[in-house]
Design an enzyme around this catalytic site. Structure first.
Site, PDB file in Angstrom:
ATOM      1  NE  ARG A   1      -3.825  -2.280   2.303  1.00 18.95           N
ATOM      2  CZ  ARG A   1      -3.885  -3.600   2.096  1.00 18.95           C
ATOM      3  NH1 ARG A   1      -2.765  -4.298   1.928  1.00 18.95           N
ATOM      4  NH2 ARG A   1      -5.049  -4.220   2.057  1.00 18.95           N
TER       5      ARG A   1
ATOM      6  CG  ASP B   1      -2.811 -13.936   4.786  1.00 17.98           C
ATOM      7  OD1 ASP B   1      -3.477 -14.577   3.948  1.00 17.98           O
ATOM      8  OD2 ASP B   1      -2.523 -12.736   4.643  1.00 17.98           O
TER       9      ASP B   1
ATOM     10  CB  SER C   1     -11.652  -9.687  -0.436  1.00 20.38           C
ATOM     11  OG  SER C   1     -10.486  -9.216  -1.081  1.00 20.38           O
TER      12      SER C   1
HETATM   13  C1  S3P Z   1      -4.371  -9.025   1.904  1.00 24.39           C
HETATM   14  C2  S3P Z   1      -5.648  -9.482   2.077  1.00 24.39           C
HETATM   15  C3  S3P Z   1      -5.977 -10.915   2.189  1.00 24.39           C
HETATM   16  C4  S3P Z   1      -4.740 -11.738   2.457  1.00 24.39           C
HETATM   17  C5  S3P Z   1      -3.585 -11.373   1.596  1.00 24.39           C
HETATM   18  C6  S3P Z   1      -3.210  -9.919   1.797  1.00 24.39           C
HETATM   19  C7  S3P Z   1      -4.148  -7.570   1.827  1.00 24.39           C
HETATM   20  O1  S3P Z   1      -6.556 -11.369   0.978  1.00 24.39           O
HETATM   21  O2  S3P Z   1      -5.036 -13.115   2.334  1.00 24.39           O
HETATM   22  O3  S3P Z   1      -2.449 -12.170   1.888  1.00 24.39           O
HETATM   23  O4  S3P Z   1      -2.982  -7.122   1.940  1.00 24.39           O
HETATM   24  O5  S3P Z   1      -5.126  -6.838   1.673  1.00 24.39           O
HETATM   25  P1  S3P Z   1      -8.087 -11.102   0.603  1.00 24.39           P
HETATM   26  O6  S3P Z   1      -8.232  -9.693   0.220  1.00 24.39           O
HETATM   27  O7  S3P Z   1      -8.376 -12.036  -0.523  1.00 24.39           O
HETATM   28  O8  S3P Z   1      -8.862 -11.437   1.826  1.00 24.39           O
END
Ligand code: S3P
Length: 426
Positions: free
Chosen positions: A22, A312, A160
């Site tokens: 980000r 995760d 998500s």
């Molecule tokens: C993440 C969100 C999660 C996670 C990924 C990193 C992020 O995925 O599993 O490793 O940095 O926003 P999802 O957005 O599919 O939940």
């Protein structure tokens, strides 16, 4: 990987992967200069930086894990070739929100694993906002022609953080105010980071989830920041320490954002001793130092919002489940099947090869406790978190474990095996 008799020492984690992605993206579209200390060393975050360079953002690597980014502002340049996202779903999904706001066409490609992952979850809201997107039946490569976006109110069908972030980032380029509602609370690093870079973001708690709003046209400024240690990488060390009642581990400068820290509650409920010896806030993110003491480990049930919050960390919790007293049951975690690998199938296959009894379900696993595992040859399935989870399981197995494709750990944590060796007493 050979067994250990204890875990003891200090582990300094590289910068959090979610925050690094980000910050690299926001620093790129900000005005002015950003200095990012302790940027993630993982290949995924290098993919994000490479994509930003391809979009005309200049940045340099300095000594000591520092990245200096010269923000290009809201208008990026058309890439000359495809944007290579490698293994990184975060790069493809979040950056698609930014390129959807640009008046050119971008092609986003990924490796074999990423090319199998669902993208309709970002195609749908971005198309509603006005982007033109083509894909291979909802999978990468994506071809995105951006331009004048309009704000939407979007209710996400799946929880998500990547999708929420994609829509919020596109919202920065849209006319009007964009609103995203998530069914369950997911990590909020995009909201926190947007504020750190000078944007206004509004949040309202709604039931189990959350509504977030961002106004289009806002300009960002650069930041100087130190990225806190990665909590999802720390999970492997916390679980390694949890395997031995005599463990003693110190983890300084660790991310403790409440939307990420559920693992700490769960491990404490299971019996692990965790004390926070220092707590600070850096650009809206909580950072703490932890002291860990091993204990006998009880079992746990992970379901509902916990499964989303721990998505995760479930592979490593499941990998140590046979060594717990009551075992671990995981429900409501179907999303694990569409990660870098099918993590439910991968965990079940490897645990069975090591001699464990495991029940695999469509949306989770049930793994009884009190089992003895033996070292054998297992597979990472090309998935960094599977490789690292089973390196931890191997610490209490009888005999040597060989993990095929263990180099995939470099996706999020290149120094993982070296750091684990340093704290595993043999
Ligand atoms: C993440 C969100 C999660 C996670 C990924 C990193 C992020 O995925 O599993 O490793 O940095 O926003 P999802 O957005 O599919 O939940």
């Amino acid at each position: 990987m050979s067994p250990a008799r204890n875990v003891r020492g200090v582990v300094e984690l590289p910068g959090d992967k979610s925050i690094s992605h980000r910050y690299a993206m926001l620093a790129g579209i900000a005005e002015g200069h950003s200095r990012l200390e302790n940027y993630s060393t993982g290949a995924d975050c290098a993919s994000t930086l490479a994509c930003m360079r391809a979009l005309g953002v200049n940045w340099e690597r300095k000594d000591g894990g520092v990245i200096e980014v010269h923000g290009k502002g809201r208008v990026l340049t058309a890439p000359r070739g495809p944007l290579e996202c490698g293994n990184s779903g975060s790069t493809m999904r979040m950056l698609s929100g930014i390129v959807a706001g640009q008046k050119f066409t971008s092609e986003m490609v990924g490796d074999e694993s990423l090319s199998r992952r669902p993208m309709e979850r970002v195609i749908k809201p971005l198309s509603q906002m006005g982007a033109k997107i083509s894909s291979r039946e909802g999978k990468p490569p994506l071809r995105i022609t951006g331009g004048s976006l309009k704000a939407i109110d979007y209710t996400m069908p799946v929880a998500s953080a990547q999708v929420k972030s994609c829509v919020l980032l596109a919202g920065l380029f849209a006319e009007g105010e964009t609103q995203v509602e998530e069914p369950l609370r997911t990590r909020d690093h995009t909201e926190v980071a947007l504020r750190a870079f000078g944007a206004q973001v509004h949040r309202k708690a709604a039931g189990a989830g959350n509504e977030v709003r961002v106004r289009g046209g806002q300009r960002l400024h650069g930041v100087e920041s130190r990225i806190p240690g990665d909590l999802s990488s720390a999970a492997f060390f916390l679980c390694a320490a949890a395997l031995f009642p005599g463990s003693q581990l110190v983890i300084p400068n660790l991310l403790m954002n409440p939307t990420r820290a559920r693992l700490l509650d769960i491990l404490m409920q299971m019996g692990l001793g965790i004390s926070v010896t220092k707590l600070d806030e850096v650009h809206g993110e909580l950072v703490g130092s932890l002291q860990i003491e091993g204990a006998r480990l009880k079992g746990a049930t992970l379901a509902g919002g916990d499964s989303a919050a721990l998505i995760d960390e479930i592979p490593v919790l499941a990998a140590i489940a046979p060594y717990t007293e009551q075992g671990i049951e995981v429900r409501d975690a179907r999303e694990l099947r569409v990660k870098e690998s099918d993590r439910i199938a991968a965990v079940a296959a490897n645990l069975r090869l090591m001699g464990a009894q495991v029940e695999e379900r469509d949306d989770g696993l049930n793994i009884p406790g009190g089992q003895t595992l033996h070292g054998v040859e297992i597979d990472s399935f090309g998935d960094h978190r599977i490789a690292m989870a089973f390196a931890v399981a191997a610490l209490r197995a009888q005999g040597e474990t060989l993990i095929r494709g263990s180099e995939s750990a470099a996706i999020s944590y290149p120094a993982f095996f070296q750091s684990l060796d340093e704290v595993a007493e043999r």
